[in-house]
Design an enzyme around this catalytic site. Sequence first.
Site, PDB file in Angstrom:
ATOM      1  N   ASP A 227      37.668  -2.177  53.088  1.00 42.63           N
ATOM      2  CA  ASP A 227      38.835  -1.267  53.741  1.00 42.63           C
ATOM      3  C   ASP A 227      38.398  -0.687  55.146  1.00 42.63           C
ATOM      4  O   ASP A 227      38.245   0.524  55.257  1.00 42.63           O
ATOM      5  CB  ASP A 227      39.042  -0.291  52.579  1.00 42.63           C
ATOM      6  CG  ASP A 227      37.824   0.598  52.464  1.00 42.63           C
ATOM      7  OD1 ASP A 227      36.769   0.012  52.297  1.00 42.63           O
ATOM      8  OD2 ASP A 227      37.978   1.761  52.099  1.00 42.63           O
TER       9      ASP A 227
ATOM     10  N   ASN B 261      30.573  12.256  47.035  1.00 39.95           N
ATOM     11  CA  ASN B 261      30.932  12.639  48.551  1.00 39.95           C
ATOM     12  C   ASN B 261      32.292  12.997  48.810  1.00 39.95           C
ATOM     13  O   ASN B 261      32.326  14.003  49.473  1.00 39.95           O
ATOM     14  CB  ASN B 261      30.321  11.569  49.236  1.00 39.95           C
ATOM     15  CG  ASN B 261      30.905  10.337  49.199  1.00 39.95           C
ATOM     16  OD1 ASN B 261      31.844   9.978  48.354  1.00 39.95           O
ATOM     17  ND2 ASN B 261      30.761   9.147  50.153  1.00 39.95           N
TER      18      ASN B 261
ATOM     19  N   ASN C 229      34.763   5.447  46.969  1.00 43.24           N
ATOM     20  CA  ASN C 229      35.532   4.185  46.506  1.00 43.24           C
ATOM     21  C   ASN C 229      35.882   4.185  45.155  1.00 43.24           C
ATOM     22  O   ASN C 229      36.670   3.668  44.573  1.00 43.24           O
ATOM     23  CB  ASN C 229      34.596   2.847  46.625  1.00 43.24           C
ATOM     24  CG  ASN C 229      34.438   2.558  48.152  1.00 43.24           C
ATOM     25  OD1 ASN C 229      35.467   2.980  49.033  1.00 43.24           O
ATOM     26  ND2 ASN C 229      33.238   2.034  48.504  1.00 43.24           N
TER      27      ASN C 229
ATOM     28  N   GLU D  98      31.987   9.393  44.162  1.00 40.60           N
ATOM     29  CA  GLU D  98      31.897   8.909  45.479  1.00 40.60           C
ATOM     30  C   GLU D  98      33.579   8.268  45.941  1.00 40.60           C
ATOM     31  O   GLU D  98      34.325   7.981  44.739  1.00 40.60           O
ATOM     32  CB  GLU D  98      31.064   7.752  45.372  1.00 40.60           C
ATOM     33  CG  GLU D  98      30.749   6.848  46.420  1.00 40.60           C
ATOM     34  CD  GLU D  98      31.543   5.613  46.626  1.00 40.60           C
ATOM     35  OE1 GLU D  98      31.894   5.413  47.838  1.00 40.60           O
ATOM     36  OE2 GLU D  98      32.435   5.271  45.800  1.00 40.60           O
TER      37      GLU D  98
ATOM     38  N   ASP E 223      32.126   1.938  58.299  1.00 45.11           N
ATOM     39  CA  ASP E 223      30.919   1.263  57.697  1.00 45.11           C
ATOM     40  C   ASP E 223      31.072   0.061  57.404  1.00 45.11           C
ATOM     41  O   ASP E 223      30.385  -1.025  57.242  1.00 45.11           O
ATOM     42  CB  ASP E 223      30.237   2.265  56.744  1.00 45.11           C
ATOM     43  CG  ASP E 223      31.254   2.494  55.457  1.00 45.11           C
ATOM     44  OD1 ASP E 223      32.406   2.748  55.786  1.00 45.11           O
ATOM     45  OD2 ASP E 223      30.717   2.887  54.439  1.00 45.11           O
ATOM     46  N   ASP E 224      32.492  -0.326  56.832  1.00 41.57           N
ATOM     47  CA  ASP E 224      32.831  -1.591  56.623  1.00 41.57           C
ATOM     48  C   ASP E 224      32.777  -2.543  57.754  1.00 41.57           C
ATOM     49  O   ASP E 224      32.147  -3.603  57.915  1.00 41.57           O
ATOM     50  CB  ASP E 224      34.417  -1.585  56.265  1.00 41.57           C
ATOM     51  CG  ASP E 224      34.689  -0.794  54.922  1.00 41.57           C
ATOM     52  OD1 ASP E 224      34.619   0.536  55.267  1.00 41.57           O
ATOM     53  OD2 ASP E 224      34.801  -1.243  53.843  1.00 41.57           O
TER      54      ASP E 224
ATOM     55  N   HIS F 267      27.116   2.930  54.802  1.00 45.42           N
ATOM     56  CA  HIS F 267      27.116   2.683  52.882  1.00 45.42           C
ATOM     57  C   HIS F 267      27.051   1.358  53.076  1.00 45.42           C
ATOM     58  O   HIS F 267      26.259   0.533  52.313  1.00 45.42           O
ATOM     59  CB  HIS F 267      27.956   3.582  52.436  1.00 45.42           C
ATOM     60  CG  HIS F 267      28.121   4.933  52.810  1.00 45.42           C
ATOM     61  ND1 HIS F 267      27.031   5.819  52.020  1.00 45.42           N
ATOM     62  CD2 HIS F 267      28.722   5.756  53.746  1.00 45.42           C
ATOM     63  CE1 HIS F 267      27.489   7.227  52.361  1.00 45.42           C
ATOM     64  NE2 HIS F 267      28.358   6.987  53.448  1.00 45.42           N
ATOM     65  N   ASP F 268      28.563   0.844  53.346  1.00 47.88           N
ATOM     66  CA  ASP F 268      29.014  -0.593  53.125  1.00 47.88           C
ATOM     67  C   ASP F 268      27.729  -1.765  53.657  1.00 47.88           C
ATOM     68  O   ASP F 268      27.610  -2.622  52.930  1.00 47.88           O
ATOM     69  CB  ASP F 268      30.242  -1.122  53.724  1.00 47.88           C
ATOM     70  CG  ASP F 268      31.123  -0.043  53.066  1.00 47.88           C
ATOM     71  OD1 ASP F 268      30.933   0.750  51.956  1.00 47.88           O
ATOM     72  OD2 ASP F 268      32.350   0.156  53.539  1.00 47.88           O
TER      73      ASP F 268
HETATM   74  C1  BDR Z   1      32.325   4.585  50.853  1.00 48.94           C
HETATM   75  O1  BDR Z   1      33.526   5.207  51.270  1.00 48.94           O
HETATM   76  C2  BDR Z   1      34.389   4.827  52.107  1.00 48.94           C
HETATM   77  O2  BDR Z   1      34.745   5.687  52.988  1.00 48.94           O
HETATM   78  C3  BDR Z   1      33.097   3.953  53.178  1.00 48.94           C
HETATM   79  O3  BDR Z   1      33.891   2.940  53.810  1.00 48.94           O
HETATM   80  C4  BDR Z   1      32.126   3.433  51.837  1.00 48.94           C
HETATM   81  O4  BDR Z   1      32.730   2.140  51.224  1.00 48.94           O
HETATM   82  C5  BDR Z   1      31.218   5.704  50.975  1.00 48.94           C
HETATM   83  O5  BDR Z   1      31.378   6.759  50.012  1.00 48.94           O
HETATM   84 CA    CA Z   2      34.375   0.883  52.564  1.00 48.87          CA
END
Ligand code: BDR
Ligand code: CA
Length: 308
Positions: free
Chosen positions: A9, A158, A166, A164, A13-14, A234-235
Amino acid sequence: MKKVLIDCDPGIDDALALALAAGAAGSLDIVGITTVGGNVDLELTTANALALREFLRLDDVAVTPGSGGALLTGAVRAADVHGSTGLGGVVLPAPRLGPARGHAVDFIVEKLQAFPGEITLVAVGPLTNVALAVRHEPRIVEWARELVIMGGSYTRGNTNPAAEFNMLADPEAAAIVFGAGWTVRMLGLDVTLKAMVTTSVLDRMRPLGRLSELLVPATQFYGKVTDEGGPAIHDACAVAYVLDPGLFTCVPAEVNVETAGQYTRGMTVTDFRIGDRRPNALVATAVDVPRFWDLVVGAYEKLATRLG
Ligand code: BDR
Ligand code: CA
């Protein structure tokens, strides 16, 4: 060559995860990119994936759009974190090519069926597409070489204290995926937040020509970079795991996704005391941070040479 199918998505970070995959072209065969609504709406995640595909010179990789919304609930978005377009302030050249025909769910099923035991499904957004795929064709659990997700945590959230992003964006989908019968490789906040972009990491990205025009401003938008810490990408951890599984320590566990809790919806309740029970997850608990950045920056350097 390891085959990967990346469900994402984009998302800053993707984007950095796709750049890592592109930089590892000699070791990874990207059989497709599928998109899901998440950080921003599906139209934008797909538009970003299309722009990234061309910017990263992944021209022969199909981008197939999938689900725009969560299975049961309204959209949870993260435009405050990723910017209104999803890529921070970065504007990539408009793509020449459009998305592939069809739906991500069918694409995932067809590819896993075509290469049984070969494809690692890497899911770095809400798990809506993966859940629908597993409901549509439960045999993908056997066909997938492995499912690697960026998502969840056994220590914290987060988006809120428990969840989290996702997982919170589609808890019912996550519950289906963790209950499907495979052993999910879960790279959660517990490890991703350990690999932060510090000043010295960012300095290694600055000289990377055109690629730096994506990496540097996107990372700086994502979080303040200091000597001690900064944003976590993260990703990219999920792609890094596929490239070098030894980077992470993973522990068997039973993970259940909370779907009902007033304050805990989206929480990945992780039980490491599994005894004789079959684990449904291998949960990352530690990461070799210097080795992670050597892998990531090394791949970016190779990609930068190709991009000019
Ligand atoms: C995840 O949430 C999204 O905002 C980021 O792309 C990552 O996949 C981190 O918590
Ligand atoms: Ca992501």
